[in-house]
Design an enzyme around this catalytic site. Sequence first.
Site, short mmCIF file in Angstrom:
data_model
loop_
_atom_site.label_atom_id
_atom_site.label_comp_id
_atom_site.label_asym_id
_atom_site.label_seq_id
_atom_site.Cartn_x
_atom_site.Cartn_y
_atom_site.Cartn_z
N GLY A 254 0.84 -1.18 0.00
CA GLY A 254 0.00 0.00 0.00
C GLY A 254 0.88 1.24 0.00
O GLY A 254 2.11 1.15 0.05
N ALA B 51 8.88 6.34 6.25
CA ALA B 51 7.72 6.14 5.38
C ALA B 51 7.26 4.68 5.49
O ALA B 51 8.08 3.79 5.73
CB ALA B 51 8.09 6.47 3.94
N ILE B 52 5.96 4.47 5.32
CA ILE B 52 5.39 3.15 5.57
C ILE B 52 4.52 2.72 4.40
O ILE B 52 3.81 3.54 3.80
CB ILE B 52 4.55 3.20 6.88
CG1 ILE B 52 5.49 3.40 8.08
CG2 ILE B 52 3.73 1.92 7.06
CD1 ILE B 52 4.80 3.78 9.35
N GLY B 53 4.58 1.45 4.07
CA GLY B 53 3.69 0.86 3.08
C GLY B 53 3.80 -0.64 3.21
O GLY B 53 4.91 -1.18 3.19
N CYS C 35 5.33 10.17 -1.40
CA CYS C 35 3.99 9.82 -0.95
C CYS C 35 2.93 10.74 -1.56
O CYS C 35 1.81 10.82 -1.05
CB CYS C 35 3.89 9.81 0.58
SG CYS C 35 4.89 8.52 1.31
#
Lengths: 125, 225
Positions: free
Chosen positions: B77, B143-145, B174
Amino acid sequence: MNIPDDLLYAESHEWVKVNDVATVGVSDFAQQQLGDITFVELPEVGDELSKKDEVAVVESVKAASDIYTPVSGTVTEINEALEDSPDLVNTDPYGEGWLFKIELSDESELDELMKPDKYKEMQAG
Amino acid sequence: MNAQAAIFEDPVAYGEGVRIQKKIHAARLAKAIPDTLLVMQHQPVITLGRRGRDNYLTVDSTELENLGIDYHVSSRGGDITCHGPGQWVLYPIIKLEGQSASARGYLWNLEEIAIRTASDFGVCAYRREGMNGAWTDEGKIAAIGFHIKRWVTLHGMSFNAAAVPEGFSKIVPCGLEGQPVAALKTILGPQTPSMDAVAERLLQNFGAVCGRDITLVKPSELASV
């Protein structure tokens, strides 16, 4: 937690409602755990699925989560309203937030799904 | 609960990293291994989440090639981001179970790990409403995904330590216009800790936040999976 009495449930938190075809969605518990849903990738009408196949992907903030079909069969309809309003899965998971309809190829698979009481127990455990 | 972790010494090509993740994911699903954390630096790469917007890539493929920056679309994601040496990427391949089987809760945990890690080195990081990740006054530091497949996670969180990967100047990270990116180095300058020290804190904080006892293994020991 809302668990309607007239549905069957899979361990992976999908529900099935059987009429002339079966309707599939995700449970109230699942939508809460996923968080605010921003996109739903659905199968295509005519897709032939086997039980536990990856059938959809639900995206919430920063997360993509796979959804599995709890029954085998052919997809007859998808919920196109989710394209513009994926949040329906959050607001009405058992109603307007349904995912797809499927013509069952093996009705005996329904026996392997959980009745509401058992699904409730699983969540409590 | 026990988990194992492997820290990769040299930067790994992104595609190779994905291949390793998938192998570990399959083994974890089969219950052949415990929860496993991969800690990697990547060779320079720009990646797009599965529904990321490539209009936030501000250069064309030829320029990327000239710069030696690879490009991948990922199953995670989140939107567009960038990896490279000086940045740790934490890939927890863990089973989310029971009440912790929550995408929202897991996102919160990954943010918490980044915030605590920054704090361990005296850098104040925090959450910002509607802009997930970890932020400092100088910009976004983590940052996250991620991807949840049969309730086992893939992908994860990147944390800028010794450098802001140069690819960040070629994207709108992002998809957030006008928001800078920072690293520990941006803030701490010559006081920046070693990459080893940062990896150690990331794992320590992962263990505390996600409730895992972590044993370090060598990447080569994962090869037998």
